[in-house]
Design a protein around this motif. Structure first.
Motif, mmCIF file in Angstrom:
data_model
loop_
_atom_site.group_PDB
_atom_site.id
_atom_site.type_symbol
_atom_site.label_atom_id
_atom_site.label_comp_id
_atom_site.label_asym_id
_atom_site.label_seq_id
_atom_site.Cartn_x
_atom_site.Cartn_y
_atom_site.Cartn_z
ATOM 1 N N GLY A 123 20.584 17.631 -9.053
ATOM 2 C CA GLY A 123 20.268 16.325 -8.477
ATOM 3 C C GLY A 123 18.968 16.296 -7.707
ATOM 4 N N THR A 124 18.246 17.401 -7.625
ATOM 5 C CA THR A 124 17.004 17.454 -6.853
ATOM 6 C C THR A 124 15.951 16.565 -7.502
ATOM 7 N N SER A 125 15.195 15.820 -6.645
ATOM 8 C CA SER A 125 14.138 14.965 -7.171
ATOM 9 C C SER A 125 12.868 15.768 -7.382
ATOM 10 N N ALA A 126 11.897 15.164 -8.080
ATOM 11 C CA ALA A 126 10.643 15.850 -8.349
ATOM 12 C C ALA A 126 9.838 16.068 -7.076
ATOM 13 N N VAL A 127 9.858 15.092 -6.131
ATOM 14 C CA VAL A 127 9.118 15.233 -4.872
ATOM 15 C C VAL A 127 9.686 16.373 -4.043
ATOM 16 N N SER A 128 11.011 16.473 -4.000
ATOM 17 C CA SER A 128 11.642 17.561 -3.244
ATOM 18 C C SER A 128 11.292 18.909 -3.840
ATOM 19 N N ALA A 129 11.310 18.996 -5.161
ATOM 20 C CA ALA A 129 10.976 20.254 -5.821
ATOM 21 C C ALA A 129 9.529 20.647 -5.536
ATOM 22 N N LEU A 130 8.618 19.648 -5.529
ATOM 23 C CA LEU A 130 7.214 19.944 -5.230
ATOM 24 C C LEU A 130 7.054 20.414 -3.789
ATOM 25 N N GLY A 131 7.771 19.795 -2.862
ATOM 26 C CA GLY A 131 7.699 20.216 -1.466
ATOM 27 C C GLY A 131 8.206 21.630 -1.264
ATOM 28 N N ILE A 132 9.292 21.961 -1.942
ATOM 29 C CA ILE A 132 9.818 23.325 -1.854
ATOM 30 C C ILE A 132 8.806 24.324 -2.380
ATOM 31 N N ALA A 133 8.147 23.986 -3.500
ATOM 32 C CA ALA A 133 7.171 24.893 -4.096
ATOM 33 C C ALA A 133 5.981 25.123 -3.166
ATOM 34 N N ILE A 134 5.470 24.040 -2.519
ATOM 35 C CA ILE A 134 4.320 24.176 -1.611
ATOM 36 C C ILE A 134 4.707 24.984 -0.377
ATOM 37 N N THR A 135 5.875 24.717 0.197
ATOM 38 C CA THR A 135 6.323 25.457 1.376
ATOM 39 C C THR A 135 6.475 26.939 1.074
ATOM 40 N N THR A 136 7.034 27.245 -0.095
ATOM 41 C CA THR A 136 7.213 28.648 -0.475
ATOM 42 C C THR A 136 5.871 29.338 -0.648
ATOM 43 N N ALA A 137 4.895 28.642 -1.258
ATOM 44 C CA ALA A 137 3.575 29.243 -1.458
ATOM 45 C C ALA A 137 2.889 29.531 -0.130
ATOM 46 N N ILE A 138 2.975 28.579 0.822
ATOM 47 C CA ILE A 138 2.349 28.787 2.139
ATOM 48 C C ILE A 138 3.008 29.952 2.867
ATOM 49 N N ALA A 139 4.328 30.024 2.780
ATOM 50 C CA ALA A 139 5.045 31.110 3.458
ATOM 51 C C ALA A 139 4.650 32.464 2.888
#
Length: 460
Positions: free
Chosen positions: A9-25
């Motif tokens: 059920g995850t939306s595309a915006v949420s998935a993009l936010g997770i990807a950016i946060t993971t990359a920064i971390a």
């Protein structure tokens, strides 16, 4: 992609936010780890004093200045700044690249493979809330006494499932043959065919000091099967002699070079007369290319059809073979015309041509490699416009796999034969796979061939 797999059920915006946060971390973690590993030890003037002290032990004449050198102001290029954050050892670089590559491969594989939980959910039928009318109907049916289940009713209910399961088998049984398989073209057709038009053995002349020797008189022909003219065609005919029995040693006795400046146009044929001492011969042809598996680089069939009017019968038979390969309608009439003046040594070649020109094709022949009774699989295709009934496939085991380039040359011998019946009726433009067992009768064949006809017309 991983977010969608873990939580559909995850939306595309949420998935993009997770990807950016993971990359920064990951970047921050890597920066602090690199700074931690490279920190420690002496720095500045203390590091300089320690270095000079160590160096003085090896260079006694070292001149030491009391003042520290002033740092030269320089602007570090951006690429150097970026490189400062990268790992500085080979081991660190290798480990980093390996980890990134392995993580990428595993993630892609995990994303592309199917999810067993989703597959299981797809197989489970969803419950649909019945409508009011359907609920009343179900209630009325439940009030009635249950009728006994008859075998016929069970068979009717199971029929749709059985037919659905049988569809893959029916699709696998269907097949198609662009042409019949044949020993005449089991290898791609060469650009230049070398034909033995005639061969005569004779003894030396009475006035010759070698009158007890054997000689061969040959007519060697060549045909350009390709769609391009050939220039500077060169052949070498090598003659051989054999020791008398019980020895079978063969040795070269003479060579004769053949040359044609050309051009040899597509579909054109020429010949040479060659003679030398010997009992056997071979023709060495340096041009080993072919016209393609499907004959895509062959000469036009209108040019190949002109070979049917050549003076030498082997050239006409070769032209009929080429037209049969391409499914040209003129091939069958040419074969029948050649059979009217049939010579005994030409019968195997013409029979194979006639079988290959039949409207019922046999291809994709596969015979098991081991066993006395071997399983046989083949495709039978009806290329005619009428249905065919009571068909049979004749399978032959042979002691050789090659036919001589001379159409009148010795063919391979038949070691065993068997017939496989084709069930039912074969509709026009339809093919079916057939399977059967073939008893070799204790023989050890080298190759196999097959052809189809009405089962009562097949040779016994």
């Amino acid at each position: 992609g991983a977010a969608f797999r873990l939580a559909p059920g995850t939306s595309a915006v949420s998935a993009l936010g997770i990807a950016i946060t993971t990359a920064i971390a990951l970047c921050v973690l890597g920066f602090f780890a690199d700074q931690l590993l490279k920190s420690g030890g002496l720095e500045g003037s203390m590091a300089r004093e320690a270095f000079v002290a160590d160096l003085s032990g090896f260079v006694p004449s070292l001149v030491r200045s009391p003042l520290s050198p002033r740092p030269t102001p320089s602007k570090t290029p951006p690429i150097a700044v970026f490189q400062g954050f990268l790992p500085r050892t080979t081991a660190a670089i290798v480990m980093s690249l390996t980890a990134l590559t392995l993580a990428f491969v595993l993630m892609v594989r995990w994303l592309l493979t199917s999810d067993p939980a989703h597959e299981l959910a797809a197989r489970v039928p969803r419950f649909v809330e019945p409508s009011a009318g359907q609920a009343a109907l179900n209630a009325g049916q439940a009030a009635e006494p249950a009728a006994p289940v008859r075998p016929r009713a069970v068979a009717q209910a199971a029929a749709p499932v059985a037919s659905a399961a049988a569809q893959p088998a029916l699709a696998a049984a269907a097949c198609r043959c662009p042409r019949s398989d044949s020993l005449l073209w089991q290898n791609p057709i060469p650009v230049l065919s070398v034909l033995t038009l005639s061969k005569h053995s004779r003894r030396g002349r009475e006035d010759d000091e070698r009158k007890d020797k054997n000689y061969l008189d040959l007519d060697i022909g060549i045909v350009n099967n390709s769609n391009q003219p050939l220039k500077d065609v060169a052949l070498l005919v090598e003659f051989f002699e054999r020791d008398p029995p019980p020895s079978s040693k063969r040795y070269s006795s003479a060579t004769r070079p053949l040359f044609f400046e050309g051009p040899l146009n597509p579909g054109q044929a020429i010949k040479w007369d060659v003679a030398a001492r010997g009992t056997d011969f071979e023709v060495h042809n340096a041009l080993t290319s072919d016209v393609g598996v499907e004959g895509e680089n062959a000469a036009p069939t209108n040019l190949l059809a002109e070979l049917l009017h050549a003076h030498n019968r082997p050239v006409r038979m070769h032209g009929a073979m080429l037209l049969t390969f391409f499914g040209d309608p003129r091939a069958k009439d040419a074969i029948l015309e050649l059979r009217e003046a049939l010579r005994e040594d030409e019968a195997p070649y013409l029979d194979r041509l006639l079988q290959a020109a039949s409207d019922v094709h046999v291809c994709a022949l596969k015979v098991a490699e081991f066993g006395e009774a071997r399983s046989v699989h083949a495709c039978v295709f009806n290329a005619s416009k009428e249905p065919r009934k009571t068909l049979g496939v004749r399978v032959r085991a042979l002691d050789g796999s090659d036919l001589s380039e001379s159409p009148s040359g010795a063919p391979p011998n038949v070691l065993a034969e068997g017939t496989i019946a084709v069930p039912g009726e074969l509709a026009p433009d339809t093919g079916v796979s057939v399977t059967g067992d073939f008893d070799l009768g204790g023989t050890k064949p080298v190759a196999f061939e097959a052809f189809a006809d009405r089962i009562d017309l097949l040779p016994r």
